[in-house]
Write a protein that holds these residues in place. Structure first.
Motif, PDB file in Angstrom:
ATOM      1  N   THR B  12       0.838  -1.195   0.000  1.00 23.17           N
ATOM      2  CA  THR B  12       0.000   0.000   0.000  1.00 23.17           C
ATOM      3  C   THR B  12       0.875   1.247   0.000  1.00 23.17           C
ATOM      4  O   THR B  12       0.640   2.206  -0.748  1.00 23.17           O
ATOM      5  N   TYR B  13       1.901   1.208   0.820  1.00 26.40           N
ATOM      6  CA  TYR B  13       2.782   2.370   0.904  1.00 26.40           C
ATOM      7  C   TYR B  13       3.444   2.679  -0.450  1.00 26.40           C
ATOM      8  O   TYR B  13       3.424   3.822  -0.907  1.00 26.40           O
ATOM      9  N   THR B  14       3.974   1.657  -1.099  1.00 27.67           N
ATOM     10  CA  THR B  14       4.678   1.925  -2.369  1.00 27.67           C
ATOM     11  C   THR B  14       3.704   2.437  -3.419  1.00 27.67           C
ATOM     12  O   THR B  14       4.038   3.291  -4.229  1.00 27.67           O
ATOM     13  N   GLN B  15       2.445   1.909  -3.406  1.00 23.33           N
ATOM     14  CA  GLN B  15       1.446   2.399  -4.364  1.00 23.33           C
ATOM     15  C   GLN B  15       1.192   3.883  -4.144  1.00 23.33           C
ATOM     16  O   GLN B  15       1.205   4.684  -5.096  1.00 23.33           O
ATOM     17  N   LEU B  16       0.990   4.241  -2.855  1.00 18.64           N
ATOM     18  CA  LEU B  16       0.701   5.643  -2.548  1.00 18.64           C
ATOM     19  C   LEU B  16       1.897   6.527  -2.888  1.00 18.64           C
ATOM     20  O   LEU B  16       1.764   7.617  -3.451  1.00 18.64           O
ATOM     21  N   ARG B  17       3.075   6.006  -2.600  1.00 16.10           N
ATOM     22  CA  ARG B  17       4.290   6.784  -2.893  1.00 16.10           C
ATOM     23  C   ARG B  17       4.410   7.057  -4.401  1.00 16.10           C
ATOM     24  O   ARG B  17       4.686   8.171  -4.824  1.00 16.10           O
ATOM     25  N   SER B  18       4.104   6.032  -5.180  1.00  8.27           N
ATOM     26  CA  SER B  18       4.169   6.206  -6.631  1.00  8.27           C
ATOM     27  C   SER B  18       3.168   7.257  -7.096  1.00  8.27           C
ATOM     28  O   SER B  18       3.475   8.105  -7.940  1.00  8.27           O
ATOM     29  N   LEU B  19       1.934   7.172  -6.533  1.00  6.61           N
ATOM     30  CA  LEU B  19       0.913   8.145  -6.920  1.00  6.61           C
ATOM     31  C   LEU B  19       1.378   9.564  -6.617  1.00  6.61           C
ATOM     32  O   LEU B  19       1.292  10.467  -7.458  1.00  6.61           O
ATOM     33  N   VAL B  20       1.959   9.737  -5.421  1.00  6.87           N
ATOM     34  CA  VAL B  20       2.436  11.073  -5.041  1.00  6.87           C
ATOM     35  C   VAL B  20       3.535  11.528  -5.988  1.00  6.87           C
ATOM     36  O   VAL B  20       3.531  12.659  -6.477  1.00  6.87           O
ATOM     37  N   MET B  21       4.452  10.600  -6.287  1.00  2.00           N
ATOM     38  CA  MET B  21       5.563  10.981  -7.163  1.00  2.00           C
ATOM     39  C   MET B  21       5.065  11.390  -8.545  1.00  2.00           C
ATOM     40  O   MET B  21       5.499  12.394  -9.108  1.00  2.00           O
ATOM     41  N   VAL B  22       4.111  10.605  -9.083  1.00  2.00           N
ATOM     42  CA  VAL B  22       3.598  10.932 -10.408  1.00  2.00           C
ATOM     43  C   VAL B  22       2.888  12.282 -10.388  1.00  2.00           C
ATOM     44  O   VAL B  22       3.152  13.142 -11.232  1.00  2.00           O
ATOM     45  N   PHE B  23       2.038  12.454  -9.415  1.00  2.00           N
ATOM     46  CA  PHE B  23       1.292  13.725  -9.379  1.00  2.00           C
ATOM     47  C   PHE B  23       2.182  14.914  -9.099  1.00  2.00           C
ATOM     48  O   PHE B  23       1.925  16.018  -9.573  1.00  2.00           O
ATOM     49  N   ALA B  26       3.251  17.223 -11.890  1.00  2.00           N
ATOM     50  CA  ALA B  26       2.384  18.264 -12.406  1.00  2.00           C
ATOM     51  C   ALA B  26       2.859  19.648 -11.998  1.00  2.00           C
ATOM     52  O   ALA B  26       2.560  20.636 -12.650  1.00  2.00           O
ATOM     53  N   PHE B  27       3.663  19.729 -10.929  1.00  5.70           N
ATOM     54  CA  PHE B  27       4.111  21.044 -10.437  1.00  5.70           C
ATOM     55  C   PHE B  27       5.579  21.301 -10.723  1.00  5.70           C
ATOM     56  O   PHE B  27       6.148  22.250 -10.271  1.00  5.70           O
ATOM     57  N   ARG B  28       6.237  20.367 -11.436  1.00  7.30           N
ATOM     58  CA  ARG B  28       7.655  20.566 -11.744  1.00  7.30           C
ATOM     59  C   ARG B  28       7.858  21.247 -13.088  1.00  7.30           C
ATOM     60  O   ARG B  28       6.934  21.345 -13.895  1.00  7.30           O
ATOM     61  N   LYS B  29       9.168  21.628 -13.402  1.00  7.43           N
ATOM     62  CA  LYS B  29       9.516  22.237 -14.684  1.00  7.43           C
ATOM     63  C   LYS B  29       9.373  21.188 -15.795  1.00  7.43           C
ATOM     64  O   LYS B  29       9.749  20.029 -15.616  1.00  7.43           O
TER      65      LYS B  29
END
Lengths: 897, 182
Positions: B12-23, B26-29
């Motif tokens: 569960t943790y790695t799934q959530l971590r991936s989601l956060v990383m992907v999203f 959206a705020f990067r260069k």
């Protein structure tokens, strides 16, 4: 034979060689500069050092120059020894201290012996910090360029030019670093063999100026094994093409014929192939046609007509035979005039039925007495003159051998001989360029023949006696006869260049006389053109006997300019009666301009075929390039293809000669004397390891760009059905497998002409696969009658009889069409004896008018002290001067200025 | 039992971590360049369109030595040597078939006069293949390219008008052959 041990391996080598020769013959790479297979060793460059050991236990050894070290039995040497390698690398480094960094703009780059040797020894960085010496160049004429900065002072050029070729105007000047190889002052190199300097020079001091005009690297050229069409000697050449132009002719080694050298006519006389005014389209009354339409129209015109064909001694056997098949033997002419043909038939008769074998060109050098009767060899068959010069110098080798000096020891041999020469005697109308090694007699053609008859009588007194000769001439004849008898192998050279039958008859008598005295003699008869002897073997009627044409006749003229053979009036008259004149040629000749139908014929560079040289050697020349690759609409085809196509169209048959082999086979089958031509070269099906033979070197560049301007979509490369060669770099081009027909000399690490080493059985010997060509004529000795002595020459008061004067540049029909030759071709002139000139009050260099019963000519008058009074020498093949021998000039008048 | 619970939690943790990383992207260069509106940066040694350069005096550098052609693995260079009145060698034509060129740079490496150079330019696309065949007029530029100083004929080479024998680098004056001095 001797056994030597090189780097621990044991080899059997020829004990009379030097170590360098032995190593190269074994296929080992020993770098060298000053040594050359034909020039021998002088040991001046120090590049070929190897280590020699006392025995197998000696570990130190000592450096020896391999070119100066004779092979000894049970010798231990090392090529790979570190000390020897270091020494050789230093030598190249020293030689390179002054070598300019100009390879990108040097014509030698890419086939440079110096580049090869530098790479071989591993030198790649200049450490020498000081300046390079420079030299001014000289202007050496239209053939050879000079760039002295590149010189490494190996002395090969002067050793070739002066010692080998007998030139006098190239020398070496100065001392140590300053040595300069050149002429005393700028000027055209006088030797007729100056072009060989470009191959002899291991670097770019002497380069081919004609090639530099349209230069490209050797790796970018497409080559084919070819035969020189310049004269009847049949030298082997390696012509190179790029972008649809013939760019260069290099020597192709043939151990029986020309070995390493060519004459300048052969090497530089290729420009006619590139002329822009060549006929390239089928023309009907000046209108271009497609090949199919032309065939249809032509067969309509030719049906139910008598076809008459005129062949040519400069066309291949296949083409002449195809014409003979088309018109039938009874309507086929050789294209030679009556008198030319009689001389040629007599020549063939002497070779076939006479007692003496014909000498190969290489074998000429092995004779120890030479009698040249009536030929100015340097002008009519130049390469033979060079061989005769070597024969004369054979004396030096003999003297040296007596003192146990090996023949490759060039300087020792030269010094011990002190210019001693074997006897060479030249009987000619005027001075020749071989006179410096010969005794001479100058007389009128008839008197030359009588001299020959006298020599025959002195050799064998059953030969007819000549009466009425002066005591002086008799003494000369007797001493010549004695020296021919004293020789182990005398050689007789004669020919038809003076147009005199008596000279050939005298030669036949001398041959018989020599045979009767059981001498191991040879004969060499010079004929006028590249395929004259082939044409004689093929047979046909003389030109005059087929020119009685009617209006119903169609006349085919094959690669022959009738205006060069007969009076213009006579030719005009004959041609005016013909309804259809079809001319096949590759040049705009006068005859071609009269043609209704022009069929564009291929030159030697675009065609395959077989020639028979003056020694009776049948040799095949191969197509160098396909002109349609760059010019898609080009209609140039081999003459035999045109003629056979027409013949099939007329007979309503399918074309059954689709390959060169078929044409050759048909010719060989039809003429028993030519049966041997089948074996003159491998058939089209010949393969090495399943591969065709490559015409292009492996590095051939620009294949996807050279044609991109025409169309970026690359077509398939032309497919050569006719021969075993491919128009490609794909195919066999190595040295390991046996092959006779070598388009270009190249071996890994050897880009220069020195690469021939890799194809030879022993260096300077013969090709490993055998030398190309088949000898067709062996003498039967059946003919045993003596020819009777001709009448003496009688000058007629007030009249002049013309004698032909041949010129290496200009007398050959094709060399005269080569643009680069123009400056070497003499202006129209006539030469008379000084006595006659004095009598007529004419001065040297005067403009005079010559009048005969049919024409008048304006020429410059030259005087000769050697020409007999009553004779007038006229240059052959020079425009405006009639070719005919024996023309009578009624008056010579000075032109009013 | 405990092991499988830890496994699920970690998953569960790695799934959530991936989601956060992907999203978070959206705020990067942005990494994507808006080509062709935005120009791409090409390093100076980028191997693109081939040019023929001139020496500092404005003369053609190419001496038509054919080394580029022979080095070319695609065999797409062909040229013909000719000679100018001043004695310089130069190409009568110089053709590169860019529909075959692989931009390997071996021609540049082989060139002894720095005439042929690859440039940071790849914008060569064309509608017709035939238009990818470049002739000398398409290749020759008016400057010296990457090597502003080099002039082959000043360093070595044949003597040409204005540069007699002995005038190149490291060359001594021509020897007087008629001189008697040792």
């Amino acid at each position: 034979m001797a056994t030597i041990h090189i780097d621990g391996k044991t080899y059997e080598v020829d004990g009379s060689d030097n170590l360098l020769q032995a190593c190269l013959s074994l296929g080992l790479d020993v770098p060298y500069f000053c040594w050359h297979p034909s020039l021998g060793s002088v040991g001046s460059c120090r590049q070929c050092a190897v280590t020699q050991y006392n025995d197998e236990n000696d570990k130190r050894g000592r450096l020896v120059m391999s070119c100066m070290a004779p092979v000894q039995d049970n010798m231990w040497i090392s090529v790979e020894d570190e000390e020897a390698k270091k020494f050789r690398a230093s030598v190249v480094e020293w030689l390179m201290t002054n070598h300019p960094h100009d390879c990108p703009v040097c014509e030698e780059g890419g086939h440079c012996h110096l580049q090869d040797m530098t790479v071989m020894t591993g030198h790649n960085k200049r450490r020498y910090r000081f300046t390079k010496r420079t030299h001014q160049n000289q202007e050496l004429g239209p053939f050879v360029a000079h760039e002295m900065n590149r010189c490494i002072a190996c002395y090969r050029c002067v050793r070739y030019y002066k010692d080998y070729a007998g030139g006098t105007d190239l020398g070496v000047y100065g001392a140590h670093d300053n040595v300069y190889f050149g002429r005393v002052e700028d000027g055209v190199l006088e030797s007729e063999f100056s072009g060989n300097l470009t191959e002899v020079c291991p670097t770019g001091v002497f380069t081919d100026k004609t090639h530099s005009e349209r230069y490209n690297r050797k790796w970018d050229m497409q080559f084919a094994p070819s035969i020189c069409h310049g004269c009847s000697t049949g030298c082997n050449i390696s012509p190179g093409e790029r972008y649809g132009e013939l760019r260069r002719i290099e020597n192709r080694f043939n151990g029986e014929v020309n070995q390493y050298f060519l004459c300048d006519r052969g090497r530089f006389g290729y420009g006619y192939v590139n002329r822009t005014d060549r006929p390239r389209q089928v023309l009907l009354d000046g209108q271009a046609l497609s090949i199919d339409t032309a065939f249809a129209r032509l067969s309509d015109r030719l049906k139910a007509r008598r076809l008459v064909g005129i062949g040519s001694p400069r066309a291949s056997l296949e083409s002449n035979h195809a014409l003979k098949e088309l018109v039938g033997a009874e309507n086929f002419s050789t294209g030679l005039t009556q008198s030319e043909q009689e001389l040629l038939e007599l020549t063939l008769d002497i070779l076939q039925n006479g007692p003496l074998p014909t000498s190969t060109l290489r074998d000429v050098e092995a004779h120890d007495a030479v009698f040249v009767l009536g030929e100015d060899l340097t002008q009519t068959a130049p390469r033979i003159a060079l061989a005769v010069r070597q024969a004369a110098k054979g004396k030096a080798t003999e003297i040296a051998a007596g003192m146990k000096i090996q023949d490759w020891h060039a300087l020792a041999v030269k010094n011990v001989a002190q210019n001693a020469l074997y006897p060479v005697f030249i009987a000619s109308t005027q001075e020749t360029r071989l006179d410096d090694v010969a005794d001479t007699l100058h007389a009128a053609p008839a008197d030359l023949a009588r001299f020959g008859f006298a020599v025959a009588h002195f050799i064998d007194n059953t030969a007819p006696v000549v009466t009425g000769l002066s005591n002086e001439v008799l003494a000369q004849a007797q001493s010549l006869a004695l020296s021919l008898l004293a020789a182990r192998r005398p050689l007789l050279v004669a020919g038809s260049s003076l147009g005199s039958r008596a000279i050939l008859e005298a030669a036949a008598n001398i041959a018989k006389a020599l045979k009767n005295r059981e001498k191991a003699a040879s004969i060499s008869l010079v004929v006028p053109e590249a395929n004259s002897l082939g044409l004689a073997l093929l047979g046909g009627k003389p030109l005059e006997s087929v020119l009685d044409l009617s209006t119903a006749d169609a006349l085919f003229v094959l690669e022959n300019d009738l205006y060069r053979r007969l009076d213009a009036q006579r030719v005009d008259e004959a041609l005016s009666k013909v309804s259809t004149l079809v001319v096949l040629d590759h040049q705009q000749t006068e005859t071609l301009k009269k043609a209704q139908f022009v069929l564009p014929a291929a030159t030697f560079a675009e065609a395959d075929g077989t020639l028979v040289s003056q020694e009776g050697r049948a040799q095949r020349f191969f197509q160098v390039f396909d002109p349609t690759f760059y010019k898609p609409g080009d209609q140039v085809r081999e003459s035999w293809r045109w003629l056979h196509g027409l013949s099939s169209a007329l007979k309503g048959q399918a074309i059954d000669w689709t390959l060169l082999d078929h044409a050759t086979e048909a010719c060989a089958a039809a003429v028993p004397a030519l049966a041997g031509i089948r074996d003159a070269a491998p058939k089209a099906s010949f393969r090495i390891k399943g591969l065709k033979l490559a015409r292009e070197p492996l590095r051939y560049s620009g294949r996807t760009a050279m044609r991109a301007k025409i169309n970026v979509h690359e077509p398939r490369i032309p497919q050569d059905q006719d021969t075993a060669f491919a128009f490609s770099m794909e195919g066999y081009s190595g040295t390991q497998e046996l092959r006779q027909q070598i388009p270009f000399a190249w071996a890994p690490g050897w880009n220069s002409p020195s690469a021939w080493n890799k194809f030879q059985d022993e260096v300077g010997g013969h090709l490993r696969a055998g030398d190309p060509g088949v000898r067709l004529i062996e003498p039967s000795g059946a003919d045993s009658h003596w020819f009777s002595v001709c009448a003496a020459y009688q000058p007629e008061a007030g009249r002049f009889i013309s004698v032909p004067v041949h010129h290496i540049f200009g007398s050959g029909e094709m060399s005269a069409l080569t643009p680069v030759m123009q400056s070497r071709i003499p202006a129209p002139y006539a030469v008379v004896s000084s006595e006659d000139a004095e009598r007529l009050g004419l001065k040297d260099g005067a403009q005079v008018q010559l009048r005969s019963d049919t024409q008048s000519l304006t020429v410059t008058l030259n005087l000769s002290t050697q020409l007999q009074p009553g004779l007038i020498g006229l240059p052959v093949g020079i425009s405006a001067i009639p070719v005919k021998a024996g023309l009578v000039i009624d008056a010579i008048e000075e032109c009013v200025q | 039992m405990i092991r499988s619970i830890i496994h699920i939690l970690h998953g569960t943790y790695t799934q959530l971590r991936s989601l956060v990383m992907v999203f978070s992207h959206a705020f990067r260069k942005r990494d994507t360049l808006q080509y062709p509106e935005e120009a791409v940066y090409l390093p100076p040694r980028y191997r693109g369109r081939i040019v023929l350069t001139r020496d500092p005096d404005g003369q053609e550098r190419c001496v038509a030595c054919n080394l580029c052609a022979v080095a070319c693995p695609a065999s797409c260079i062909s040229l013909q040597k000719t000679e100018a009145e001043d004695g310089r060698w130069y190409p009568e034509f110089f053709r590169i078939n860019f529909s075959r060129c692989i931009f390997c740079g071996m021609c540049e490496e082989a060139c002894p006069t720095t005439a042929i150079q690859l440039t940071p330019d790849f914008e060569m696309a064309d509608f017709r293949r035939q238009d990818l065949v470049y002739e000398k007029e398409d290749l020759l530029i008016s400057g010296p390219g990457k090597y502003p100083e080099y002039n082959f004929y000043r360093v070595s080479g044949l003597s040409i008008t204005g540069k007699p024998k002995g005038a190149a680098q490291n060359e001594a004056a021509p020897i007087n052959v008629k001189g008697l001095l040792p």
